[in-house]
Design a protein around this motif. Sequence first.
Motif, short mmCIF file in Angstrom:
data_model
loop_
_atom_site.label_atom_id
_atom_site.label_comp_id
_atom_site.label_asym_id
_atom_site.label_seq_id
_atom_site.Cartn_x
_atom_site.Cartn_y
_atom_site.Cartn_z
N UNK A 110 -17.05 4.73 -3.93
CA UNK A 110 -17.20 3.64 -2.96
C UNK A 110 -16.82 2.30 -3.55
N UNK A 111 -17.16 2.06 -4.79
CA UNK A 111 -16.97 0.73 -5.35
C UNK A 111 -15.51 0.34 -5.47
N UNK A 112 -14.63 1.25 -5.62
CA UNK A 112 -13.22 0.89 -5.74
C UNK A 112 -12.55 0.85 -4.38
N UNK A 113 -12.36 1.99 -3.80
CA UNK A 113 -11.60 2.11 -2.56
C UNK A 113 -12.38 1.52 -1.38
N UNK A 114 -13.65 1.80 -1.30
CA UNK A 114 -14.45 1.37 -0.16
C UNK A 114 -14.60 -0.13 -0.05
N UNK A 115 -14.95 -0.78 -1.15
CA UNK A 115 -15.14 -2.22 -1.11
C UNK A 115 -13.83 -2.96 -0.82
N UNK B 168 -3.48 -4.07 8.95
CA UNK B 168 -3.76 -4.18 10.38
C UNK B 168 -2.97 -3.14 11.17
N UNK B 169 -1.77 -2.80 10.69
CA UNK B 169 -0.95 -1.80 11.36
C UNK B 169 -1.41 -0.38 11.01
N UNK B 170 -1.74 -0.16 9.74
CA UNK B 170 -2.20 1.16 9.26
C UNK B 170 -3.58 1.00 8.63
N UNK B 171 -4.65 0.92 9.43
CA UNK B 171 -5.99 0.65 8.90
C UNK B 171 -6.66 1.87 8.29
N UNK B 172 -6.29 2.16 7.06
CA UNK B 172 -6.86 3.30 6.35
C UNK B 172 -6.87 3.00 4.85
N UNK B 173 -7.90 3.45 4.15
CA UNK B 173 -7.89 3.30 2.70
C UNK B 173 -6.68 3.99 2.05
N UNK B 174 -6.14 5.01 2.70
CA UNK B 174 -4.96 5.68 2.16
C UNK B 174 -3.77 4.72 2.07
N UNK B 175 -3.70 3.77 2.98
CA UNK B 175 -2.64 2.76 2.94
C UNK B 175 -2.70 1.99 1.63
N UNK B 176 -3.90 1.60 1.23
CA UNK B 176 -4.06 0.85 -0.02
C UNK B 176 -3.73 1.72 -1.23
N UNK B 177 -4.08 2.97 -1.17
CA UNK B 177 -3.79 3.88 -2.29
C UNK B 177 -2.29 4.09 -2.44
N UNK B 178 -1.59 4.16 -1.35
CA UNK B 178 -0.14 4.36 -1.42
C UNK B 178 0.55 3.11 -1.95
N UNK B 179 0.07 1.96 -1.54
CA UNK B 179 0.66 0.70 -2.03
C UNK B 179 0.44 0.59 -3.52
#
Length: 85
Positions: free
Chosen positions: A27-32, A74-85
Amino acid sequence: MLVALLVVGGTLATLSVMRYTSYNAGMLDVGNMSQAIWSATQGHPLLYTLDGGTFSRLSWHVEVIYFLLTPLYAVFPSPATLLII
Protein backbone atom coordinates in the motif's frame (compact mmCIF):
# COMPACT_ATOMS: atom_id res chain seq x y z
CA MET A 1 20.29 -1.41 -28.42
CA LEU A 2 16.82 0.13 -28.79
CA VAL A 3 15.26 -3.32 -29.10
CA ALA A 4 16.97 -4.42 -25.90
CA LEU A 5 15.67 -1.34 -24.07
CA LEU A 6 12.13 -2.00 -25.30
CA VAL A 7 12.29 -5.67 -24.31
CA VAL A 8 13.64 -4.91 -20.84
CA GLY A 9 11.20 -2.02 -20.32
CA GLY A 10 8.26 -4.12 -21.47
CA THR A 11 9.31 -7.00 -19.27
CA LEU A 12 9.64 -4.79 -16.19
CA ALA A 13 6.29 -3.11 -16.86
CA THR A 14 4.60 -6.50 -17.31
CA LEU A 15 6.14 -7.91 -14.14
CA SER A 16 5.15 -4.78 -12.18
CA VAL A 17 1.53 -4.97 -13.31
CA MET A 18 1.42 -8.72 -12.63
CA ARG A 19 2.76 -8.11 -9.11
CA TYR A 20 0.07 -5.48 -8.53
CA THR A 21 -2.80 -7.56 -9.93
CA SER A 22 -1.77 -10.57 -7.85
CA TYR A 23 -1.99 -8.48 -4.64
CA ASN A 24 1.75 -8.57 -3.94
CA ALA A 25 2.35 -4.80 -4.07
CA GLY A 26 2.37 -2.83 -0.84
CA MET A 27 0.00 0.00 0.00
CA LEU A 28 2.70 2.49 0.88
CA ASP A 29 4.21 2.60 -2.57
CA VAL A 30 1.55 2.09 -5.20
CA GLY A 31 -1.50 2.94 -3.11
CA ASN A 32 -0.35 6.26 -1.69
CA MET A 33 1.00 7.49 -5.01
CA SER A 34 -2.14 6.41 -6.86
CA GLN A 35 -4.42 8.08 -4.33
CA ALA A 36 -2.36 11.28 -4.37
CA ILE A 37 -2.43 11.54 -8.17
CA TRP A 38 -6.15 10.71 -8.22
CA SER A 39 -6.78 13.54 -5.74
CA ALA A 40 -4.92 15.90 -8.10
CA THR A 41 -7.41 14.96 -10.84
CA GLN A 42 -10.12 16.16 -8.43
CA GLY A 43 -8.36 19.50 -7.82
CA HIS A 44 -6.71 18.67 -4.50
CA PRO A 45 -2.96 19.01 -3.77
CA LEU A 46 -1.80 15.36 -3.87
CA LEU A 47 -3.76 14.17 -0.83
CA TYR A 48 -3.56 10.65 0.56
CA THR A 49 -4.82 9.00 3.74
CA LEU A 50 -2.79 7.32 6.44
CA ASP A 51 -3.57 6.10 9.94
CA GLY A 52 -3.26 9.61 11.37
CA GLY A 53 -5.52 11.31 8.82
CA THR A 54 -5.23 12.96 5.42
CA PHE A 55 -1.88 14.37 4.31
CA SER A 56 -0.44 16.05 1.25
CA ARG A 57 2.49 14.44 -0.57
CA LEU A 58 3.87 17.97 -0.87
CA SER A 59 4.38 18.11 2.90
CA TRP A 60 6.89 15.23 2.82
CA HIS A 61 8.54 15.53 -0.58
CA VAL A 62 8.50 17.98 -3.44
CA GLU A 63 6.82 15.67 -5.96
CA VAL A 64 5.71 18.26 -8.49
CA ILE A 65 6.23 15.76 -11.32
CA TYR A 66 3.06 14.00 -10.13
CA PHE A 67 1.09 16.92 -11.56
CA LEU A 68 2.51 16.06 -14.99
CA LEU A 69 1.13 12.52 -14.63
CA THR A 70 -2.33 13.77 -13.64
CA PRO A 71 -3.78 14.21 -17.19
CA LEU A 72 -2.74 10.69 -18.21
CA TYR A 73 -4.09 9.30 -14.94
CA ALA A 74 -7.40 11.12 -15.54
CA VAL A 75 -7.76 9.19 -18.82
CA PHE A 76 -6.55 5.83 -17.42
CA PRO A 77 -7.32 5.92 -13.66
CA SER A 78 -5.53 2.82 -12.46
CA PRO A 79 -2.40 2.12 -10.41
CA ALA A 80 -1.30 -0.04 -13.36
CA THR A 81 -0.93 3.17 -15.37
CA LEU A 82 1.66 4.43 -12.91
CA LEU A 83 3.49 1.11 -12.92
CA ILE A 84 3.73 1.11 -16.69
CA ILE A 85 5.03 4.68 -16.77
